[in-house]
Design an enzyme around this catalytic site. Sequence first.
Site: not given
Length: 372
Positions: A168, A270
């Site tokens: 991240k 997703k």
Amino acid sequence: MSGSGHKIRRISLWHVPLTSHEAYYMAEGKTCDTVETVVLAVETDTGLIGWGEVCPIPHYLPAYARGVASAITELAPVLIGADPVGPEAVIANADAYLQDHRYAKSALDIALWDITGQVAGLPAYALLGGRRAADMPLYHSITCIAPDEMARIAREAYATGIRQFQVKLGASGDWTTDVERLTKVREAVGEGPLVYGDWNCGATSLDATRVGRAVARMDIMLEQPCPTIADCARVREATGLPMKLDENAHDIPSMLEAHERGCMDAVALKLSKYGGLSATRRARDMCLYLGAKMCVEDTWGSDITTAALLHLAASTDPSRVLNTCDLSSYVSPRLAPTAPERANGRIAPPEGAGLGINVDAQALGAADLTVE
């Protein structure tokens, strides 16, 4: 028309707080600490129960956990009494009655696949295309904190067999620190493993390009640096680094645009972005045509959505599956404590009929919504 002999009798819904084992920090102040997941149980008049789950992350996509109950209540007239076997027929009627709200329909669609598999006596992967892999590779997501700490997390995950690392980026608002994050994680895991930096739309094309050029000598992939496909394409072209799309790829038209612009080397499929297993399977099949590698996963959640995405991943050509995700390993409580867990950096789908998991219904307590 003759049906399956089953009808939806009742739909129950729970809101369950999921707490991450460690807080996840992302660009632009996005965090995953305690996030509410929505659990759905679809019951038939023959006594079958199908389980679904959706867990929207705040500020991630146009979806919110408390919207699911309202959508299911709105859809009740086309759901109660419907034949649950063959999820796409039910979802088509739901789409005609209530446009979009795909995140809410994702949990519903998963539950319908669970019931359909139980009626067929087959695991969901058998109905989604047949089992193509014994197990699938996992990635490990590393929260955006100090670079040395991120490197430590990477080393610990590497020791458990993980060979793919999502780093991240952007939480500190300093592109040079993002360079340090990628560099130190890359050095921590050595050559060979996949390392990719994920801004979750939180970078300008300028800052992402500076980061990409600074790490271009290393084997690095970038993920969703900017909020638009056009800017992601600019970064892809300017850095020469392969790119994975996430937020921008959420339906067939967006995937086609990203492919046309040359910035979708890989894509996050997703379930809640597309609307459940039915819609994500169509996206999977489109990827097989377009040539993009797939990360088969979901936005967030626990055992129910993890089981669903594992069935889809297992039924996909393994040469095209970049990785999958065991979301349930990042959070507590576990909704189905005996569901599959990671082993040596990989994970296998459940083996039972439908989703193949046993949800701890007693731990859920009284439902927050019942529609019948």
